[in-house]
Write a protein that holds these residues in place. Structure first.
Motif, mmCIF file in Angstrom:
data_model
loop_
_atom_site.group_PDB
_atom_site.id
_atom_site.type_symbol
_atom_site.label_atom_id
_atom_site.label_comp_id
_atom_site.label_asym_id
_atom_site.label_seq_id
_atom_site.Cartn_x
_atom_site.Cartn_y
_atom_site.Cartn_z
ATOM 1 N N UNK A 17 3.481 4.937 17.305
ATOM 2 C CA UNK A 17 4.186 5.010 16.016
ATOM 3 C C UNK A 17 3.534 4.076 15.009
ATOM 4 N N UNK A 18 3.156 2.892 15.467
ATOM 5 C CA UNK A 18 2.547 1.901 14.589
ATOM 6 C C UNK A 18 1.187 2.400 14.082
ATOM 7 N N UNK A 19 0.385 2.958 14.987
ATOM 8 C CA UNK A 19 -0.933 3.458 14.592
ATOM 9 C C UNK A 19 -0.804 4.596 13.575
ATOM 10 N N UNK A 20 0.153 5.484 13.825
ATOM 11 C CA UNK A 20 0.339 6.622 12.912
ATOM 12 C C UNK A 20 0.837 6.153 11.549
ATOM 13 N N UNK A 21 1.785 5.199 11.571
ATOM 14 C CA UNK A 21 2.367 4.735 10.307
ATOM 15 C C UNK A 21 1.354 3.939 9.493
ATOM 16 N N UNK A 22 0.383 3.330 10.179
ATOM 17 C CA UNK A 22 -0.615 2.503 9.492
ATOM 18 C C UNK A 22 -1.693 3.311 8.805
ATOM 19 N N UNK A 23 -1.827 4.585 9.174
ATOM 20 C CA UNK A 23 -2.914 5.388 8.629
ATOM 21 C C UNK A 23 -2.335 6.636 7.964
ATOM 22 N N UNK A 24 -2.322 6.656 6.634
ATOM 23 C CA UNK A 24 -1.673 7.767 5.937
ATOM 24 C C UNK A 24 -2.245 9.141 6.335
ATOM 25 N N UNK A 45 0.827 -1.216 0.000
ATOM 26 C CA UNK A 45 0.000 0.000 0.000
ATOM 27 C C UNK A 45 0.853 1.255 0.000
ATOM 28 N N UNK A 46 1.930 1.239 0.772
ATOM 29 C CA UNK A 46 2.816 2.406 0.818
ATOM 30 C C UNK A 46 3.414 2.673 -0.560
ATOM 31 N N UNK A 47 3.743 1.585 -1.275
ATOM 32 C CA UNK A 47 4.325 1.752 -2.611
ATOM 33 C C UNK A 47 3.274 2.254 -3.602
ATOM 34 N N UNK A 48 1.990 2.112 -3.230
ATOM 35 C CA UNK A 48 0.910 2.584 -4.096
ATOM 36 C C UNK A 48 0.690 1.695 -5.317
ATOM 37 N N UNK A 49 1.141 0.435 -5.242
ATOM 38 C CA UNK A 49 0.988 -0.430 -6.415
ATOM 39 C C UNK A 49 -0.287 -1.266 -6.359
ATOM 40 N N UNK A 50 -0.897 -1.366 -5.175
ATOM 41 C CA UNK A 50 -2.126 -2.147 -5.044
ATOM 42 C C UNK A 50 -2.881 -1.677 -3.811
ATOM 43 N N UNK A 51 -4.220 -1.823 -3.836
ATOM 44 C CA UNK A 51 -4.963 -1.498 -2.616
ATOM 45 C C UNK A 51 -4.895 -2.661 -1.630
#
Ligand SMILES: [Zn+2]
Lengths: 96, 482
Positions: free
Chosen positions: B322-329, B184-190
């Motif tokens: 940190x995990x919660x923040x990183x998981x939600x753009x 998801x971070x790479x934006x290649x797939x949902x």
């Protein structure tokens, strides 16, 4: 040098139903091809770069652009059977 | 005898979110009427020639790079031959020797322990069509016939195969979750498991301890959530252990996870020894992903989830925040901007992951639908640091900002929540209270520190509850210690 192949297995893998005569006939033909391949394999190729494709080219790409598709009617026009816009096929597992 | 140990490998299929399919220009779209996105290529009509989508190749290079893989400069497409009606060509264009990526790794953390999962290969292929079995209960075994929709046929599909490095169901789940975040971070797939744009197959076997040879493995399919991945593997480990302890034998087979019953069920499909008769796809040229391409993808790689979490912890948040923040753009973005605007990271992280998330859940809103901006968070943080606002009051103010009542300062003033932290004024108040309560002060000066609460309470009373209690408490303590 004759090459041993299980022609019945090859036919089954390709889902081709062959009679005993055809098995013998195609078995013979396939053996000739494989024997030829064996002869080629036996050639000394030390120092020869492997060729992965006969054309000296790579990366024939298409840009990520949508082009028009067939309509549902066009797509199904060639199907032996169709139902509700789907291709219809006999049952997949077990006897049809 | 040593304890049983599970040996787990995961195969993950990820559909890439390109505009068009892998080898033809049909649209990649979901939920459309059946067989409306097909053409001679993806229906396998005679003479149609597949031409690879450059964006899909870019996508797999991104995934391989993020998984620390070797990107093979020379890579080939193969035909994988098998017969199933959702595959109109009777072969799938896939890769065999020379996949795009090999020898990768992904570090996961389970219970605070880092753990490295080896990635055997990442290769490019095409998705199949979808089949619907018509019959009593929609099961393939009882179907009278099946219906096929080829809209999905030929959608770019990336397969990611791990080494059999995973040992527990929890690790498997953590691996799946981290892979999903990366994709998801790479934006290649949902990478939606419920919708099948990300799918896991779990290979599981058990053995007597880490030195024993691998046991016979089963492959479990139809796992469509991270929770089911963990449950299915746990079930399979227990089942295999029980079978072996009872002197039975594990059959190498494909099993189907039944979510409702919480069990894996044998597919009872006779598996002939796999013979896909792979051969090189003669209609396609080799792929060449040269050094420049590889370097560009590496340079353009966005901050990966693990890097982001480490950065947030470095800024002062705890690991969970940190995990919660990183998981939600959206939340992570707000946090980044707030910190940039001067907010205290620890404070901002807690506000965003607790107060803001609770508000969004309660109001069933997304962040963009609220009035909250990063500047608001920074202003609120500044007010608390300056002692203008108590941390208790800050939560009320934050909720009012979310609701659109104004800026933090406007709201705090309107609600009369601004604390008095003027030390000259407060000191005079403290002195006045001491003068009125000389007996109590003597007790305090004599070491009865419980009396601090009494003095703070008196000052709060005189100031209508607006004095900064921390500051007052500190002043009283200093006075008592003379
Ligand atoms: Zn097509």
């Amino acid at each position: 040098m004759p090459v041993d192949i299980d022609i019945a297995k090859v036919a089954h893998l390709a889902r081709i139903d062959l009679s005993d005569e055809e098995l013998a006939q195609y078995g013979e033909q396939l053996s000739v091809i494989l024997e030829y391949a064996e002869r080629v394999s036996a050639l000394p190729t030390d120092g020869v770069e492997p060729t992965s494709h006969p054309l000296p080219a790579t990366n024939a790409f298409r840009p990520d652009v949508v082009t028009s598709s067939l309509t549902n009617e066009e797509a199904l026009a060639m199907a032996p059977e169709a139902e509700d816009g789907y291709f219809r096929v006999p049952r997949i597992l077990g006897e049809p | 005898m040593p304890e049983w140990e599970a040996v787990i490998g995961i195969e993950t299929h990820v559909e890439l979110q390109t505009n068009s399919k892998m080898f033809c220009g049909c649209a990649v779209a979901f939920g459309e009427a059946p067989n409306t996105n097909t053409c001679p290529v993806c229906l396998a009509l005679p003479g149609a020639i597949p031409v690879p989508n450059e964006e899909a190749i870019e996508g797999i290079v991104k995934i391989g790079t993020a998984l620390d893989s070797t990107i093979n400069k020379d890579s080939l497409f193969y035909r994988k031959n098998y017969f199933y009606p959702d595959l109109p060509k009777n072969y799938q264009i896939s890769q065999y020797t020379f996949p795009v990526c090999e020898f990768g790794k992904l570090e996961i953390v389970v219970d605070g322990e880092p753990f490295v999962v080896g990635i055997t290969r990442v290769h490019m292929e095409e998705d199949t069509g979808k089949s619907r079995h018509v019959g009593e209960d929609g099961r393939i075994h009882d179907a009278s016939h099946s219906l096929l929709d080829f809209n999905r046929s030929g959608v770019p599909l990336v397969e990611i195969v791990t080494e059999p490095d995973i040992r527990t169901a929890e690790q498997a789940r953590a691996y799946g979750a981290e892979l999903q975040r990366i994709v998801r971070t790479l934006g290649v797939s949902d990478a939606r498991l419920e919708e099948g744009s990300m799918r896991f197959d779990a290979n599981v076997s058990v053995r007597r301890g880490p030195d024993a040879e691998f046991g016979t493995r089963t492959e479990t399919k139809n796992v469509n959530s991270l929770r089911s991945l963990q449950r299915a593997i746990t079930f399979e480990i227990d089942r295999q252990t029980r079978v072996l302890e009872e002197g039975g034998e594990i059959i190498q087979e494909t099993r189907h996870w039944n979510e409702d019953k919480g069990v894996t069920i044998s597919m009872r499909i006779k598996e002939e020894s796999e013979d896909y008769r792979y051969f090189q796809e003669p209609d396609m040229l080799p792929l060449e992903i040269d050094e420049a391409w590889q370097q560009r993808v590496k340079a353009e790689q966005p901050e990966l989830p693990a890097q982001k979490r480490a950065r947030y912890v470095g800024l002062g948040t705890d690991a969970h925040t940190a995990e919660l923040l990183a998981d939600d753009p959206a939340l992570g973005g707000l946090f980044d901007q707030a910190v940039q605007a001067g907010a205290n990271a620890k404070q901002a992280g807690i506000w965003i992951t607790q107060e803001v998330v609770a508000y969004l859940r309660r109001e069933e809103k997304s962040l963009v639908e609220t009035a909250l901006s990063a500047a608001h968070v920074a202003e609120l943080s500044e007010m608390v640091s300056a002692g203008d606002l108590s941390s208790t009051a800050s939560k009320d103010v934050l909720n009012a900002v979310l609701a659109g009542d104004g800026t933090p300062r406007e709201i705090a003033e309107a609600k009369d929540l601004i604390q008095i932290s003027d030390s000259g004024f407060l000191e005079a108040e403290v002195d006045a209270v001491i003068a009125d309560n000389t007996d109590a002060f003597e007790k305090l000066a004599g070491g009865d520190m419980k009396m601090i609460g009494f003095f703070v309470g008196q000052v709060m009373k005189r100031t209508g509850g607006k004095a900064d209690p921390r500051l007052v408490s500190e002043m009283v303590r200093n006075k008592a210690q003379g």
